[in-house]
Design an enzyme around this catalytic site. Structure first.
Site, PDB file in Angstrom:
ATOM      1  N   SER A 143       0.923  -1.097  -0.538  1.00 30.07           N
ATOM      2  CA  SER A 143       0.067  -0.030   0.308  1.00 30.07           C
ATOM      3  C   SER A 143       0.414   1.000   0.058  1.00 30.07           C
ATOM      4  O   SER A 143       2.023   1.489   0.660  1.00 30.07           O
ATOM      5  CB  SER A 143      -1.054  -0.006   1.092  1.00 30.07           C
ATOM      6  OG  SER A 143      -1.481   1.410   1.525  1.00 30.07           O
ATOM      7  N   TYR A 156      -1.515   0.494  10.461  1.00 26.50           N
ATOM      8  CA  TYR A 156      -1.852  -0.215   9.426  1.00 26.50           C
ATOM      9  C   TYR A 156      -0.625  -0.196   8.645  1.00 26.50           C
ATOM     10  O   TYR A 156      -0.330  -0.952   7.912  1.00 26.50           O
ATOM     11  CB  TYR A 156      -3.294  -0.267   8.653  1.00 26.50           C
ATOM     12  CG  TYR A 156      -3.475  -0.720   7.812  1.00 26.50           C
ATOM     13  CD1 TYR A 156      -3.976  -1.363   7.142  1.00 26.50           C
ATOM     14  CD2 TYR A 156      -3.520   0.432   5.955  1.00 26.50           C
ATOM     15  CE1 TYR A 156      -4.230  -1.679   5.298  1.00 26.50           C
ATOM     16  CE2 TYR A 156      -3.189   0.786   5.017  1.00 26.50           C
ATOM     17  CZ  TYR A 156      -3.935  -1.431   4.455  1.00 26.50           C
ATOM     18  OH  TYR A 156      -4.016  -1.282   3.230  1.00 26.50           O
TER      19      TYR A 156
END
Length: 263
Positions: A143, A156
């Protein structure tokens, strides 16, 4: 004819979102997608969709990547029935956007167990077979959050940073052994990922116009399967910001201001 024709592509987290779209797209190229996820009903639905659109039967296996015993058992079964896995896509993962001080430990542990240790476990289960064969391709879905962290995504982002670190090291380890390693670093994708991650709905509302379509991300990944690359960063302008952040983090954090606090 695509170079993927006849190849076997194992995809984790294939019951919906990007994983399901990717499974369909590789099947359209003549590859055989192997679907894995925790929800059998959703896996069956994806299998049926692929069969209807491509006439290719995509076998599925119920797999919880956060459970090491599950990974070992399921991968052992898969390899008995499909001994030549050409491509592994580590797509399974989830996020929960919340302040670190307010995060229950189960959420923190869960994200690391799935996003990092689960990815490593799946890679570890399959990599020896690729090395023995002298060919293979591992694609890890990371990501842009792994390159630049923002408020409410500290945990995250940490998991995705770990994925990038692992992938970069692994790439060097297997560089001359016939196995490619690619990382995919997308910004927000319009999937049900945010049903859990953004329960308030604020983040989706703020970034909806810039969300990537699963079909677009999948298209880029399929191209990387046909012609392996080091990494793919989407969208390009977000990666520019991430690159600048590595050079001048304080300035980017200052300029980011409210845009970093959209959650």
């Amino acid at each position: 004819m695509s170079t993927l024709n006849g190849k076997v592509v194992l995809i984790t987290g294939a019951s919906g979102g990007l994983g399901a779209r990717l499974a369909l797209d590789v099947a359209k190229k003549g590859a055989i997608p192997i679907l894995t996820a925790r929800r059998e009903d959703q896996l069956k639905a994806v299998q049926e969709m692929i069969l209807q659109e491509t006439r290719i039967t995509a076998p599925y296996y119920i797999l919880d990547v956060s459970n090491q015993e599950s990974v070992e058992t399921v991968f052992s079964q898969i390899l008995k029935e499909h001994p030549h896995i050409h491509i592994l896509v580590n797509n399974a993962g989830f996020g929960i956007f919340e302040e670190f001080a307010e995060s229950p430990w189960k959420n923190i542990e869960g994200m690391f167990s799935t996003n990092v240790l689960g990815l490593m476990a799946c890679t570890r289960a399959l990599l020896p077979h690729m090395l023995q064969r002298g060919s293979g391709h591992i694609i890890n879905i990371a990501s842009q959050a792994g390159k630049i962290s923002t408020p409410k995504s500290s945990v995250y982002a940490a998991t995705k940073h770990a994925v990038l670190g692992f992938s970069n090291g692994l790439r060097l380890e297997v560089a001359h052994k016939g196995v490619d390693v690619t990382t995919i670093n997308p910004g927000p994708i319009a999937t049900d990922f945010f049903t859990l991650a953004d329960q308030s709905g604020n983040y989706v509302k703020n970034v909806q116009k810039m969300m990537l379509k699963p079909s677009h991300v999948s298209e880029k990944i399929v191209k990387a399967m046909e012609r392996p690359v080091r990494e793919i960063n989407l969208p390009w302008w977000m990666n520019v910001g991430s690159t600048m952040y590595q050079v001048m983090p304080k300035l980017i954090e200052t300029l980011g201001g409210k845009s970093f606090r959209q959650k």
